[in-house]
Design a protein around this motif. Structure first.
Motif, PDB file in Angstrom:
ATOM      1  N   LEU A 191       0.836  -1.204   0.000  1.00 13.56           N
ATOM      2  CA  LEU A 191       0.000   0.000   0.000  1.00 13.56           C
ATOM      3  C   LEU A 191       0.872   1.256   0.000  1.00 13.56           C
ATOM      4  O   LEU A 191       0.644   2.179  -0.790  1.00 13.56           O
ATOM      5  CB  LEU A 191      -0.940  -0.005   1.204  1.00 13.56           C
ATOM      6  N   LEU A 192       1.877   1.299   0.854  1.00 11.97           N
ATOM      7  CA  LEU A 192       2.731   2.491   0.923  1.00 11.97           C
ATOM      8  C   LEU A 192       3.483   2.720  -0.380  1.00 11.97           C
ATOM      9  O   LEU A 192       3.584   3.866  -0.846  1.00 11.97           O
ATOM     10  CB  LEU A 192       3.704   2.378   2.102  1.00 11.97           C
ATOM     11  N   HIS A 193       3.989   1.656  -0.990  1.00 10.25           N
ATOM     12  CA  HIS A 193       4.663   1.810  -2.289  1.00 10.25           C
ATOM     13  C   HIS A 193       3.688   2.327  -3.353  1.00 10.25           C
ATOM     14  O   HIS A 193       4.058   3.173  -4.185  1.00 10.25           O
ATOM     15  CB  HIS A 193       5.286   0.478  -2.739  1.00 10.25           C
ATOM     16  N   ALA A 194       2.465   1.834  -3.345  1.00  8.97           N
ATOM     17  CA  ALA A 194       1.464   2.293  -4.320  1.00  8.97           C
ATOM     18  C   ALA A 194       1.136   3.764  -4.099  1.00  8.97           C
ATOM     19  O   ALA A 194       1.049   4.544  -5.063  1.00  8.97           O
ATOM     20  CB  ALA A 194       0.200   1.437  -4.224  1.00  8.97           C
ATOM     21  N   LEU A 195       0.962   4.159  -2.851  1.00 11.38           N
ATOM     22  CA  LEU A 195       0.645   5.560  -2.552  1.00 11.38           C
ATOM     23  C   LEU A 195       1.775   6.491  -2.984  1.00 11.38           C
ATOM     24  O   LEU A 195       1.528   7.591  -3.490  1.00 11.38           O
ATOM     25  CB  LEU A 195       0.359   5.733  -1.058  1.00 11.38           C
ATOM     26  N   ALA A 196       3.007   6.056  -2.825  1.00  8.94           N
ATOM     27  CA  ALA A 196       4.159   6.876  -3.206  1.00  8.94           C
ATOM     28  C   ALA A 196       4.206   7.127  -4.707  1.00  8.94           C
ATOM     29  O   ALA A 196       4.803   8.108  -5.162  1.00  8.94           O
ATOM     30  CB  ALA A 196       5.451   6.211  -2.740  1.00  8.94           C
ATOM     31  N   ARG A 197       3.564   6.267  -5.472  1.00  7.12           N
ATOM     32  CA  ARG A 197       3.567   6.408  -6.934  1.00  7.12           C
ATOM     33  C   ARG A 197       2.467   7.320  -7.457  1.00  7.12           C
ATOM     34  O   ARG A 197       2.444   7.643  -8.643  1.00  7.12           O
ATOM     35  CB  ARG A 197       3.438   5.035  -7.575  1.00  7.12           C
ATOM     36  N   LEU A 198       1.545   7.727  -6.591  1.00  2.18           N
ATOM     37  CA  LEU A 198       0.458   8.602  -7.038  1.00  2.18           C
ATOM     38  C   LEU A 198       1.014   9.952  -7.478  1.00  2.18           C
ATOM     39  O   LEU A 198       1.897  10.505  -6.830  1.00  2.18           O
ATOM     40  CB  LEU A 198      -0.570   8.812  -5.920  1.00  2.18           C
ATOM     41  N   SER A 199       0.475  10.469  -8.552  1.00  3.36           N
ATOM     42  CA  SER A 199       0.967  11.756  -9.065  1.00  3.36           C
ATOM     43  C   SER A 199       0.463  12.929  -8.234  1.00  3.36           C
ATOM     44  O   SER A 199       1.094  13.967  -8.185  1.00  3.36           O
ATOM     45  CB  SER A 199       0.563  11.931 -10.529  1.00  3.36           C
ATOM     46  N   THR A 200      -0.661  12.760  -7.585  1.00  2.18           N
ATOM     47  CA  THR A 200      -1.194  13.811  -6.732  1.00  2.18           C
ATOM     48  C   THR A 200      -0.814  13.549  -5.285  1.00  2.18           C
ATOM     49  O   THR A 200      -0.597  12.410  -4.891  1.00  2.18           O
ATOM     50  CB  THR A 200      -2.732  13.910  -6.866  1.00  2.18           C
ATOM     51  N   ARG A 201      -0.723  14.585  -4.503  1.00  2.00           N
ATOM     52  CA  ARG A 201      -0.399  14.444  -3.081  1.00  2.00           C
ATOM     53  C   ARG A 201      -1.556  14.945  -2.212  1.00  2.00           C
ATOM     54  O   ARG A 201      -1.377  15.262  -1.052  1.00  2.00           O
ATOM     55  CB  ARG A 201       0.873  15.224  -2.737  1.00  2.00           C
ATOM     56  N   ASN A 202      -2.751  14.982  -2.777  1.00  2.00           N
ATOM     57  CA  ASN A 202      -3.914  15.485  -2.056  1.00  2.00           C
ATOM     58  C   ASN A 202      -4.648  14.354  -1.332  1.00  2.00           C
ATOM     59  O   ASN A 202      -5.853  14.259  -1.368  1.00  2.00           O
ATOM     60  CB  ASN A 202      -4.866  16.197  -3.026  1.00  2.00           C
ATOM     61  N   TRP A 203      -3.891  13.485  -0.684  1.00  2.00           N
ATOM     62  CA  TRP A 203      -4.467  12.357   0.027  1.00  2.00           C
ATOM     63  C   TRP A 203      -3.822  12.235   1.405  1.00  2.00           C
ATOM     64  O   TRP A 203      -2.760  12.787   1.664  1.00  2.00           O
ATOM     65  CB  TRP A 203      -4.289  11.050  -0.756  1.00  2.00           C
ATOM     66  N   LEU A 204      -4.503  11.508   2.254  1.00  2.00           N
ATOM     67  CA  LEU A 204      -4.001  11.207   3.575  1.00  2.00           C
ATOM     68  C   LEU A 204      -4.330   9.746   3.859  1.00  2.00           C
ATOM     69  O   LEU A 204      -5.453   9.308   3.616  1.00  2.00           O
ATOM     70  CB  LEU A 204      -4.681  12.095   4.628  1.00  2.00           C
ATOM     71  N   CYS A 205      -3.369   8.996   4.328  1.00  2.00           N
ATOM     72  CA  CYS A 205      -3.573   7.588   4.654  1.00  2.00           C
ATOM     73  C   CYS A 205      -3.513   7.425   6.172  1.00  2.00           C
ATOM     74  O   CYS A 205      -2.528   7.810   6.801  1.00  2.00           O
ATOM     75  CB  CYS A 205      -2.520   6.714   3.987  1.00  2.00           C
ATOM     76  N   LEU A 206      -4.572   6.861   6.725  1.00  2.00           N
ATOM     77  CA  LEU A 206      -4.647   6.613   8.161  1.00  2.00           C
ATOM     78  C   LEU A 206      -4.551   5.123   8.417  1.00  2.00           C
ATOM     79  O   LEU A 206      -5.382   4.351   7.934  1.00  2.00           O
ATOM     80  CB  LEU A 206      -5.967   7.153   8.721  1.00  2.00           C
ATOM     81  N   LEU A 207      -3.529   4.717   9.138  1.00  4.41           N
ATOM     82  CA  LEU A 207      -3.353   3.318   9.499  1.00  4.41           C
ATOM     83  C   LEU A 207      -3.776   3.154  10.952  1.00  4.41           C
ATOM     84  O   LEU A 207      -3.141   3.698  11.857  1.00  4.41           O
ATOM     85  CB  LEU A 207      -1.906   2.872   9.298  1.00  4.41           C
ATOM     86  N   VAL A 208      -4.863   2.417  11.151  1.00  8.86           N
ATOM     87  CA  VAL A 208      -5.438   2.231  12.477  1.00  8.86           C
ATOM     88  C   VAL A 208      -5.102   0.817  12.945  1.00  8.86           C
ATOM     89  O   VAL A 208      -5.527  -0.153  12.326  1.00  8.86           O
ATOM     90  CB  VAL A 208      -6.971   2.431  12.447  1.00  8.86           C
ATOM     91  N   GLY A 209      -4.320   0.719  14.000  1.00  8.05           N
ATOM     92  CA  GLY A 209      -3.954  -0.574  14.535  1.00  8.05           C
ATOM     93  C   GLY A 209      -2.518  -0.565  15.037  1.00  8.05           C
ATOM     94  O   GLY A 209      -1.779   0.390  14.821  1.00  8.05           O
TER      95      GLY A 209
END
Length: 125
Positions: A45-63
């Motif tokens: 998941l983190l590698h996929a998110l790093a490849r996104l062209s936009t940075r208008n996201w936030l990832c919350l990892l609960v646990g």
């Protein structure tokens, strides 16, 4: 034999704040709820998110779990640590799910997780 109580899901109010004091308006919130362990595929998941062209996201990892420090290091290495928040364990998972724009489940192998059924009950993709 596995299910959720829809009345319970319906009775929970969305979390007032995902991150205290932060304005998340206009940001796409990706949430993941579960144990931070290798089999959950969170590094994928983190590698996929790093490849996104936009940075208008936030990832919350609960646990919590044994991979937390390694995942924090990976987020820093991928230069997305300012957009990935490790919230730790929360008993209010349904309230959090109600604020997610997307529930991510990158597990390598998984049964039918309760959190998936709760997200489906709330119509969270």
């Amino acid at each position: 034999p596995n299910g959720v109580d829809l009345q319970e899901v319906d009775s929970v109010e969305p979390a007032a704040e995902l991150l205290p004091g932060e304005d998340l308006s206009g940001r796409f919130v990706i949430g993941c709820v579960g144990r931070l362990s290798h089999g959950k595929g969170l590094s994928v998941l983190l590698h996929a998110l790093a490849r996104l062209s936009t940075r208008n996201w936030l990832c919350l990892l609960v646990g919590e779990g044994p991979e937390r420090s390694a995942l924090e290091c990976l987020a820093a290495k991928l230069q997305i640590d300012s957009q990935v928040c490790f919230l730790g364990f929360s008993a209010d998972r349904i309230a959090l799910i109600k604020r997610f724009d997307l529930l991510a489940m990158p597990s390598y192998c998984e049964g039918t997780q309760r959190v998936l059924m709760e997200a489906l009950a709330e119509a969270t993709p």
